[in-house]
Design a protein around this motif. Structure first.
Motif, PDB file in Angstrom:
ATOM      1  N   ARG A  94      -8.377   3.076   3.308  1.00  0.00           N
ATOM      2  CA  ARG A  94      -9.199   4.286   3.248  1.00  0.00           C
ATOM      3  C   ARG A  94      -8.388   5.535   3.605  1.00  0.00           C
ATOM      4  NH1 ARG A  94     -14.465   4.402   6.892  1.00  0.00           N
ATOM      5  NH2 ARG A  94     -15.269   3.083   5.205  1.00  0.00           N
ATOM      6  N   GLU A  95      -7.546   5.453   4.594  1.00  0.00           N
ATOM      7  CA  GLU A  95      -6.786   6.627   5.039  1.00  0.00           C
ATOM      8  C   GLU A  95      -5.875   7.136   3.934  1.00  0.00           C
ATOM      9  OE1 GLU A  95      -5.934   9.702   7.533  1.00  0.00           O
ATOM     10  OE2 GLU A  95      -7.430   8.110   7.803  1.00  0.00           O
ATOM     11  N   ILE A  96      -5.350   6.244   3.112  1.00  0.00           N
ATOM     12  CA  ILE A  96      -4.502   6.665   1.983  1.00  0.00           C
ATOM     13  C   ILE A  96      -5.287   7.562   1.043  1.00  0.00           C
ATOM     14  CG2 ILE A  96      -3.295   5.836  -0.095  1.00  0.00           C
ATOM     15  CD1 ILE A  96      -2.465   3.380   1.519  1.00  0.00           C
ATOM     16  N   PHE A  97      -6.540   7.195   0.770  1.00  0.00           N
ATOM     17  CA  PHE A  97      -7.367   8.005  -0.128  1.00  0.00           C
ATOM     18  C   PHE A  97      -7.731   9.346   0.514  1.00  0.00           C
ATOM     19  CE2 PHE A  97      -8.493   3.733  -1.945  1.00  0.00           C
ATOM     20  CZ  PHE A  97      -7.895   3.945  -3.182  1.00  0.00           C
ATOM     21  N   ILE A  98      -7.985   9.338   1.800  1.00  0.00           N
ATOM     22  CA  ILE A  98      -8.306  10.597   2.481  1.00  0.00           C
ATOM     23  C   ILE A  98      -7.118  11.556   2.399  1.00  0.00           C
ATOM     24  CG2 ILE A  98      -8.807  11.624   4.732  1.00  0.00           C
ATOM     25  CD1 ILE A  98     -10.421   9.084   5.378  1.00  0.00           C
ATOM     26  N   ILE A  99      -5.929  11.042   2.635  1.00  0.00           N
ATOM     27  CA  ILE A  99      -4.719  11.866   2.531  1.00  0.00           C
ATOM     28  C   ILE A  99      -4.546  12.393   1.112  1.00  0.00           C
ATOM     29  CG2 ILE A  99      -2.198  11.793   2.650  1.00  0.00           C
ATOM     30  CD1 ILE A  99      -2.511   9.766   4.938  1.00  0.00           C
ATOM     31  N   ALA A 100      -4.882  11.554   0.122  1.00  0.00           N
ATOM     32  CA  ALA A 100      -4.715  11.950  -1.282  1.00  0.00           C
ATOM     33  C   ALA A 100      -5.617  13.117  -1.669  1.00  0.00           C
ATOM     34  CB  ALA A 100      -4.987  10.761  -2.188  1.00  0.00           C
ATOM     35  N   THR A 101      -6.704  13.349  -0.910  1.00  0.00           N
ATOM     36  CA  THR A 101      -7.625  14.435  -1.251  1.00  0.00           C
ATOM     37  C   THR A 101      -7.231  15.771  -0.620  1.00  0.00           C
ATOM     38  OG1 THR A 101      -9.084  13.962   0.626  1.00  0.00           O
ATOM     39  CG2 THR A 101      -9.533  12.800  -1.439  1.00  0.00           C
ATOM     40  N   PRO A 115       0.802  -1.223   0.000  1.00  0.00           N
ATOM     41  CA  PRO A 115       0.000   0.000   0.000  1.00  0.00           C
ATOM     42  C   PRO A 115       0.835   1.274   0.000  1.00  0.00           C
ATOM     43  CG  PRO A 115      -0.963  -1.596   1.493  1.00  0.00           C
ATOM     44  CD  PRO A 115       0.352  -2.172   1.033  1.00  0.00           C
ATOM     45  N   GLU A 116       1.964   1.287   0.723  1.00  0.00           N
ATOM     46  CA  GLU A 116       2.796   2.483   0.774  1.00  0.00           C
ATOM     47  C   GLU A 116       3.341   2.834  -0.614  1.00  0.00           C
ATOM     48  OE1 GLU A 116       3.160  -0.205   2.626  1.00  0.00           O
ATOM     49  OE2 GLU A 116       2.416   0.501   4.573  1.00  0.00           O
ATOM     50  N   GLU A 117       3.715   1.811  -1.369  1.00  0.00           N
ATOM     51  CA  GLU A 117       4.223   2.041  -2.717  1.00  0.00           C
ATOM     52  C   GLU A 117       3.108   2.510  -3.641  1.00  0.00           C
ATOM     53  OE1 GLU A 117       6.731  -0.399  -6.210  1.00  0.00           O
ATOM     54  OE2 GLU A 117       5.972  -1.441  -4.424  1.00  0.00           O
ATOM     55  N   LEU A 118       1.947   1.907  -3.516  1.00  0.00           N
ATOM     56  CA  LEU A 118       0.807   2.300  -4.334  1.00  0.00           C
ATOM     57  C   LEU A 118       0.368   3.729  -4.030  1.00  0.00           C
ATOM     58  CD1 LEU A 118      -1.223  -1.017  -4.046  1.00  0.00           C
ATOM     59  CD2 LEU A 118      -0.159  -0.134  -6.136  1.00  0.00           C
ATOM     60  N   ALA A 119       0.452   4.118  -2.768  1.00  0.00           N
ATOM     61  CA  ALA A 119       0.074   5.481  -2.389  1.00  0.00           C
ATOM     62  C   ALA A 119       0.927   6.510  -3.116  1.00  0.00           C
ATOM     63  CB  ALA A 119       0.204   5.650  -0.875  1.00  0.00           C
ATOM     64  N   LYS A 120       2.197   6.242  -3.237  1.00  0.00           N
ATOM     65  CA  LYS A 120       3.088   7.164  -3.962  1.00  0.00           C
ATOM     66  C   LYS A 120       2.718   7.238  -5.443  1.00  0.00           C
ATOM     67  CE  LYS A 120       7.047   6.346  -0.886  1.00  0.00           C
ATOM     68  NZ  LYS A 120       8.430   5.803  -0.791  1.00  0.00           N
ATOM     69  N   LEU A 121       2.246   6.121  -5.982  1.00  0.00           N
ATOM     70  CA  LEU A 121       1.916   6.094  -7.406  1.00  0.00           C
ATOM     71  C   LEU A 121       0.665   6.891  -7.735  1.00  0.00           C
ATOM     72  CD1 LEU A 121       2.733   2.382  -8.318  1.00  0.00           C
ATOM     73  CD2 LEU A 121       4.131   4.428  -8.692  1.00  0.00           C
ATOM     74  N   LEU A 122      -0.110   7.281  -6.730  1.00  0.00           N
ATOM     75  CA  LEU A 122      -1.251   8.170  -6.986  1.00  0.00           C
ATOM     76  C   LEU A 122      -0.793   9.543  -7.447  1.00  0.00           C
ATOM     77  CD1 LEU A 122      -3.561   7.312  -3.935  1.00  0.00           C
ATOM     78  CD2 LEU A 122      -3.832   6.563  -6.310  1.00  0.00           C
ATOM     79  N   ARG A 123       0.502   9.813  -7.357  1.00  0.00           N
ATOM     80  CA  ARG A 123       1.064  11.090  -7.814  1.00  0.00           C
ATOM     81  C   ARG A 123       1.864  10.931  -9.104  1.00  0.00           C
ATOM     82  NH1 ARG A 123       1.825  10.359  -2.401  1.00  0.00           N
ATOM     83  NH2 ARG A 123       0.788  11.846  -0.986  1.00  0.00           N
TER      84      ARG A 123
END
Length: 538
Positions: A517-524, A488-496
């Motif tokens: 869910r928290e990853i998506f909240i941070i992404a917003t 998940p940590e790697e995928l979170a970076k790929l949202l950018r």
């Protein structure tokens, strides 16, 4: 860059110089004529042949063109798709004018054709008129999917074989849409949307399932096909059909019916949840999403003085077309009409962005651009320089004037307008364009107009400077590796990531577990780029 509100929930070269070449598949609805293909006898092109073919092309400074493949590994290509391993899948038509028919060549059944309400009735019509064309005529040739691959890494295909064939039922239409997605192949071929799979790794389909049947009620005009596909930000698959109509039941038992119009559909990956999104289209060719989740299609004109249109695809929208708009002016005698007259499509200029007479219930188009729209794709964000940022690319197939046109859409009130357009590549009879995960643009070239002839090319276009960038190189590695293997940590970076395909796959993979869910909240967060925030919302 201004962001537009989301409109979808979660959301050949030598013969290209022949001025008389006419596309019947994607371009025009003028009376078809017999146009012979140009023979290219060499199975593997010599350097001189390749040089001659490339010399006919025009493309931007700083871009390199390569002949990726040609016959026998490319034959009559209508659509292409590239899988996560870099293999190219080609939808090929071998039935055009040899089983896939056109009312302008079959006046004996045109009145019957306009009365059809189902594909079963179309088959009965063929049987009724079997004295003129026996059923065996409709089964002699098959549509095919071919797969080709560059296995030695020199930028040219050195392997090719048939992935799937046997699409030669009398009701089968043109092979007009293909999409490789996570090891599965989606295939648009009236009357079915097919799901194909190679389960043993020999690059031959050994499983096939019809996700739906009932597209293409009528014969109508050749080229008004089932087209596809695009993966939306909601993880659903979107596709289109021309005005040959549809009459089918969904997997859930819902009845979907449209006798005389084209439409945009969406479904889950397994074919469930099928919905009609946008209706009243004439001959929409493909659909593509921009990085903000806005979807667009390109709809062909009726050769009545109207224009081909870029259409903003909106759930519930109606664009005003009905097949009677063309039948009454042009086929009156064939459908037992009493007089020839123009309909409101022309009288009220429903196709015109600036019409003051168009009913407000009809969505205005977003612009005029092409004469023969065919394949459509969107720049994913890597591989091309900044000039082509946020651009769609459409194959305008119209004989000697064919070109791949890049264009950018910008918000215009509640809708959109074409902000700029410019030829990206020309000098071939281009039918489709797709962006590979290697940073290259792949373009299929039909070579010799629509009577089938067994020839074809695929060209690639790339920018060496852009290919050398780390983020561009990373894309193919990520897709080859597979997103399900990532943490998940790697995928979170790929949202950018600058490539929207990477961002979307990261989003879809993370969304499989509520623990992310928290990853998506941070992404917003306000501090994030608007594209990252959108993926967080989606």
């Amino acid at each position: 860059m201004q962001m537009k509100s989301l409109t979808i929930p979660f959301i050949s070269t030598l013969t290209a110089l022949i001025a008389s070449s006419v596309s019947l598949l994607a371009v025009t609805d003028e009376k078809p004529g017999k146009i012979e293909g140009t023979a290219n006898p060499e199975a593997a092109p010599s350097k001189d042949t390749e040089k001659a073919l490339l010399s006919t092309l025009k493309y931007p400074e700083g871009v390199t063109a390569t002949l990726f493949a040609r016959e026998p590994n490319v034959q009559d290509p209508t659509a292409i798709s590239i899988d996560e391993k870099g293999r190219v899948y080609i939808a090929e038509t071998h039935r055009f004018d040899r089983g896939v028919e056109d009312n302008r060549r079959n006046g004996h059944w045109t009145a019957d054709d306009y009365a059809l309400t189902s594909t079963a009735e179309r088959l009965a019509m063929y049987k009724k008129h079997a004295a003129k064309k026996p059923l065996s005529y409709f089964t002699e040739f098959s549509e095919k999917i071919r797969v080709i691959e560059d296995r030695n890494g020199d930028g040219k295909a050195d392997f090719g074989q048939i992935f799937a064939d046997g699409f030669n039922h009398p009701l089968d239409g043109t092979a007009a849409g293909v999409m490789a997605l996570d090891g599965k192949i989606y295939f648009a071929c009236i009357p079915h949307v097919w799901l194909l799979e190679d389960t043993n790794g020999d690059l031959k389909s050994d499983e096939r399932e019809s996700l739906q049947e009932g597209y293409g009620i009528s014969v109508s005009l050749s080229g008004h096909d089932l087209n596809g596909f695009a993966l939306g930000p909601d993880n659903r698959i979107y596709f289109t059909i021309g005005d040959r109509g549809y009459n089918l039941k969904t997997k859930e038992g819902k009845h979907i019916y449209g006798q005389y119009e084209g439409a945009v559909f969406r479904m889950e990956r397994d074919g469930s949840g099928l919905e009609v999104i946008h209706t009243g289209l004439r001959n929409p060719k493909e659909i593509a999403f921009d990085r903000y989740g806005n979807a667009f299609s390109v709809d062909n004109n009726a050769d009545m003085g109207d224009e081909a249109r870029v259409v903003d695809v909106i759930e519930g929208a109606y664009s005003g077309w009905h097949r009677g708009h063309q039948a009454f002016p042009y086929f009156t005698n064939l459908i037992y009409g009493t007089r020839r007259h123009y309909t409101n499509w022309m009288n009220e200029r429903h196709w015109d962005m600036d019409s003051t007479q168009r009913p407000q219930a009809i969505l205005r188009p977003s612009g005029w651009l092409t004469k023969g729209p065919s394949g459509l794709a969107y720049n994913p964000g890597t591989g091309l320089n900044k000039k082509w940022d946020n651009h769609f690319f459409v194959c305008d197939y119209r004989g000697a004037g064919s070109a791949v046109i890049g264009f950018r859409m910008e918000p215009d009130g509640a809708g959109f307008k074409i902000e700029r357009s410019e030829n990206f590549a020309s000098g071939m009879l281009n039918t489709d364009i797709e962006f590979g995960y290697d940073g290259k643009a792949y373009v299929s070239d039909y070579v010799g107009s629509w009577p089938t002839h067994g020839f074809g090319n695929i060209f690639t276009f790339h920018d060496e400077k852009e290919l050398a960038k780390p983020e561009t190189k990373q894309v193919s590695k990520l897709f080859a590796k597979g997103f399900n293997t990532m943490q998940p940590e790697e995928l979170a970076k790929l949202l950018r990531h600058p490539d929207m395909r990477v961002r979307l796959r990261a989003q879809l993979t993370l969304a499989k577990s509520i623990t992310n869910r928290e990853i998506f909240i941070i992404a917003t967060a306000d501090s994030e780029p608007i594209t990252t925030r959108l993926h967080g919302v989606w």
